[in-house]
Design an enzyme around this catalytic site. Structure first.
Site, PDB file in Angstrom:
ATOM      1  N   ARG A 122       4.870  36.877  28.175  1.00 10.37           N
ATOM      2  CA  ARG A 122       5.792  37.230  28.147  1.00 10.37           C
ATOM      3  C   ARG A 122       6.312  37.730  29.763  1.00 10.37           C
ATOM      4  O   ARG A 122       7.793  37.864  29.940  1.00 10.37           O
ATOM      5  CB  ARG A 122       7.254  38.210  27.552  1.00 10.37           C
ATOM      6  N   GLN A 151       3.510  32.017  11.261  1.00 11.43           N
ATOM      7  CA  GLN A 151       3.355  31.209  12.450  1.00 11.43           C
ATOM      8  C   GLN A 151       3.195  29.920  13.077  1.00 11.43           C
ATOM      9  O   GLN A 151       3.934  28.475  13.849  1.00 11.43           O
ATOM     10  CB  GLN A 151       4.563  30.839  12.166  1.00 11.43           C
ATOM     11  N   ASP A 188       4.992  -4.507   6.763  1.00 15.67           N
ATOM     12  CA  ASP A 188       5.619  -5.953   6.645  1.00 15.67           C
ATOM     13  C   ASP A 188       5.339  -6.821   5.932  1.00 15.67           C
ATOM     14  O   ASP A 188       7.136  -7.804   5.711  1.00 15.67           O
ATOM     15  CB  ASP A 188       4.987  -6.234   7.966  1.00 15.67           C
ATOM     16  N   ASP A 226      -0.919   2.968   8.986  1.00 21.79           N
ATOM     17  CA  ASP A 226      -1.502   1.984   9.784  1.00 21.79           C
ATOM     18  C   ASP A 226      -0.444   2.045  10.945  1.00 21.79           C
ATOM     19  O   ASP A 226      -1.218   1.980  12.361  1.00 21.79           O
ATOM     20  CB  ASP A 226      -1.210   0.216   9.084  1.00 21.79           C
ATOM     21  N   ARG A 237     -24.869  10.041  12.172  1.00 17.63           N
ATOM     22  CA  ARG A 237     -24.317  10.028  10.579  1.00 17.63           C
ATOM     23  C   ARG A 237     -22.951   9.256  11.051  1.00 17.63           C
ATOM     24  O   ARG A 237     -22.916   9.706  11.809  1.00 17.63           O
ATOM     25  CB  ARG A 237     -24.115  11.436  10.765  1.00 17.63           C
ATOM     26  N   GLY A 274       0.786  -0.840  -0.098  1.00 18.04           N
ATOM     27  CA  GLY A 274       0.203   0.180   0.228  1.00 18.04           C
ATOM     28  C   GLY A 274       0.892   1.149  -0.135  1.00 18.04           C
ATOM     29  O   GLY A 274       2.029   1.330   0.810  1.00 18.04           O
TER      30      GLY A 274
END
Length: 767
Positions: A459, A651, A122, A169, A295, A28
């Site tokens: 600060r 940022q 794997d 996974d 839902r 995958g």
């Protein structure tokens, strides 16, 4: 760039001359595979080896022909930001047969490929190991069938294999994170955050089904990262009667004025009788028992798609380089190995040991599970222990994404431990002004995904207000402090602990948890908020590079935050595929700037269209972003033009990344558990008295462990003038960025992973 003199073990002694490396992706696909391929190709070419793409995984190896193609430096350009795998992946039945492996061996021998780098799950890695075990026998058969001669068999007698785990996974034993997992979590959290707004509008319950085969990692961590009401995973099948428990919990949450419920189900979820639990079954349960509007959303292959996150790009780049080093150092006696990550350390592990333990639940998984259990279920007050201790939580310094997740975690774990929790608004400034109030379980609901600091942060340092802070501690009877923040936070804890002789009020356990985008806190490899900032930088660089597609050759100069700490610029440069990075930690002069321009000009003469240069905001007071942009514009005339971009406070903003939510949640939970232990130890004669060094600590991630370190001991290791540690682990990654950008440089491999058994990689508990 300034050259680094290094007397340590350097990889210049490792030559790939005369060697051929094949790289393939199998099974995958996972985001970040391309970053791994790029790193293998560029590192391989850098050390003088030939590198071949093996297209379409093992199928391409069996079929040969155009599927096996020599790679060039330019052939992996612009690959870093692309999801999936550019060289293709296929599940190959033929390779499972002996005849298929014989064909594959023939194709490799024809090209002299005796080093394989396999990126997959794997199954793919098990196949590679079998191929290696059969190699000498396959060569003998090929000689007997006259497909190769004795000399070819002799020259290709050893096959070396190194694996990298690419799987969303995260189901591979021996590594904390597989390539693709973090990106899959990004996709899940994007969906959950979007669903939460619509669910809140209509007071709905949403059942989300996530991937992961027989591993519940994605479900568990996304439940932690979004504060889900209930999670169902295969590793923890619920006991009989779970349906009533779940419905009762959902009902209680609604009674607490929570307008939505989120239930996360792993696709392999089962009950204690091994019967599958499906998302539709849960929906029917909720509707029939509670009548809630419910839902179902099945995320499916959305989780595999999209661009890789910054974490996956850095992980894949580090692992790709490590894989080439492992191949260069491999001998006939070395078993096939997997390069992986343990904590923040690259490690090499015997491949088959990992595969055989693949079903074992790792320590990282256990930690996540225990933290989720602590945070998700609110016991009645009568069920809670009563510690009679009061614990205060405050944010200090600049805001960082993930601070709120840490506060939520601290408050809930504190309440579970029986403490009364107090929130301090606006840092130490709010502390001395008395902006302190009790905070309850329900007050922090929905905080995990919120950016910035809901408590407010300043600060201000405590030194000038010690009398008033001591008074507030007396008034509210505060017995312990949790300070979440940046450089000001550690300074604050140092200042408070230094005055314990004068003020008995400060003789209480104090712990600081690092939260700053700059990642400049000594004693921790990572800070809350750094990953979110890195993702913003990486996304912006991707967009900026894309904006130049179709135009003439262009170079972008991008300025990042970080104060004097070059972490964001350097590691952001590695994740975005920068050509050059300018940081304070590596001084540079006008000659370095000149050689960088020439280097870029040479690149532009090949097929490369875009250049990317990152500059840390305080890297040099004279060589400003404007100056560098003008210099590049002038020197690059006729070859490229130049644009600049200052990223600024973007940022610090935005919703926290899954990594920051998870890291903030776990580190704060650990901090509160430490506080509980210290409170018990220091409680004598009806009061708390803690004045030893080990009761004022910083909790940080150091290589493989989470460690509590007395702040007094960290003082000598800090450059206070520039607000950075004197030694920074990430500077070892800086040469990687240069190597992948085609610069000749020194790279210290003395820290490189040595092969070790799987059992040894379990991190030690550090207290």
């Amino acid at each position: 760039m300034a050259k680094q003199q290094d007397t340590k073990k350097l990889f210049e002694n490792l030559s790939g001359a005369g060697k051929s490396i094949g790289v393939l992706t199998s099974g995958g696909d996972a985001q970040g595979m391309n970053a791994a391929v790029r790193a293998v190709v560029r590192m391989g070419i850098y050390v003088g080896a030939k590198v071949y793409f093996i297209h379409e995984g093992y199928q391409g190896m069996v079929d040969g022909g155009d599927n096996i193609e020599e790679a060039s430096w330019e052939s992996v350009s612009s690959m870093l930001q692309v999801g999936g795998t550019v060289i293709g992946s296929a599940r190959c039945k033929e390779f499972r047969s002996h005849e298929g492996r014989l064909k594959a061996a023939h194709q490799l021998v024809k090209r002299g490929i005796t080093n394989l780098c396999v990126i997959g799950g794997d199954g793919s890695l098990t196949g590679a190991n079998l191929f290696r075990e059969e190699w000498s026998g396959l060569l003998e058969e090929l000689v007997q069938q006259s497909l190769i001669d004795e000399e070819a068999a002799q020259n290709n007698s050893e096959l070396h294999i190194v694996g990298m785990v690419g799987s969303i996974d995260n189901d591979f034993c021996g590594t904390d994170m597989t390539i693709g997992t973090d990106s899959a979590l990004h996709r899940i959290i994007e969906v959950v955050d979007a669903i939460m707004t619509t669910a809140q509008s209509h007071q709905r319950t949403f059942v989300l089904e996530v991937m992961g085969r027989h591993c519940g990692y994605l479900a568990l961590v996304s439940a932690l990262a979004c504060g889900a009401d209930w999670v169902l995973i295969p590793e923890m099948p619920p006991e009989d009667g779970w349906e009533e428990h779940m419905c009762q919990k959902l009902s209680e949450n609604r009674a607490d004025k929570k307008r939505l419920n989120i239930i996360i189900v792993a696709e392999g979820a089962i009950d204690c009788h091994n019967k599958p639990i499906t998302s539709n079954h849960i929906k029917e349960l909720v509707v029939s028992c509670l009548g809630f509007d419910t839902r179902v959303t099945i995320l499916g292959h959305v989780q595999r798609g999209g661009t890789p996150s910054a974490f996956d790009r850095i992980l894949a780049s580090r692992m790709g380089v490590e894989a080439v080093l492992a191949l260069l150092e491999a001998s006939d006696s070395t078993p096939a190995c997997v390069v992986s990550l343990c904590g923040n350390q690259a490690v090499r592990l015997p491949l088959m040991e990992c595969v055989q333990m693949v079903s074992a639940v790792g320590l990282s998984f256990e930690n996540n599970l225990n933290t989720y259990k602590l945070l998700s279920y609110h016991k009645a007050d009568s069920e809670l222990p009563n510690s009679s201790f009061n614990v205060a939580v405050l944010n200090v310094g600049a805001p960082a994404a993930g601070m709120n997740a840490a506060v939520r975690s601290a408050v809930r774990v504190g309440i579970t431990e029986g403490h009364k929790m107090f929130a301090v608004n606006d840092g130490f400034e709010g502390f001395y002004k008395g902006q302190i109030k009790e905070i309850k379980w329900g007050d922090v609901a929905g905080w995990t995904g919120q950016g910035g600091s809901i408590l407010g942060t300043k600060r201000t340092l405590p030194a000038k207000h010690l009398d008033k802070i001591a008074e507030q501690i007396r008034i509210h009877n505060i017995n312990a402090l949790l300070v979440i923040g940046g450089f000001e936070a550690i300074l604050g804890v140092i200042e408070l602990s230094a005055t314990r002789e004068k003020y008995n009020e400060f003789c209480v356990p104090m712990v600081m948890v690092p939260a700053t985008v700059s990642n400049n806190i000594l004693g921790s490899d990572f800070s809350i908020g750094t990953d979110t900032a890195l993702n913003y930088i990486t996304d912006t660089c991707d967009r900026i590079k894309q904006s130049a597609s179709g135009t003439k050759r262009r170079v972008f100069i991008i300025e990042t935050m970080g104060g004097y700490c070059g972490y964001l610029a350097s590691v952001g440069g590695l994740a975005a595929g920068a050509d050059t990075v300018y940081i304070y930690e590596e001084p540079f002069n006008i000659r370095d700037l000149q050689s960088n321009v020439e280097h870029l000009t040479e690149k532009m003469k090949t097929g490369i269209q875009r250049g990317l240069v990152l500059r840390n905001e305080n890297s040099n007071e004279n060589f400003t972003t404007d100056f560098i942009c003008q210099l590049y514009s002038e020197e690059g005339k006729g070859v490229f033009d130049c644009r600049k971009n200052v990223l600024g406070h973007m940022q610090q903003g935005g919703a926290p990344s899954p990594f920051d939510r998870n890291f903030g949640t776990k580190i704060a939970a650990k901090a509160i558990q430490w506080i509980s232990r210290k409170l018990k130890e220091s409680y004598k004669d009806g009061k708390v008295f803690a004045n030893t060094e080990d009761t004022a600590c910083l909790l940080g991630m150091r290589r493989r462990t989470m460690a509590f370190q007395p702040v007094v001991q960290l003082k000598d290791e800090t450059d206070f003038a520039h607000r950075i540690p004197k030694e920074q682990w990430w500077l070892k990654l800086h040469p990687l960025m240069k190597i992948l950008a085609k610069y000749k440089t020194s790279y210290d491999v003395s820290d490189s992973g040595q092969l070790e058994p799987v059992t040894r990689i379990r991190p030690k508990k550090a207290d």
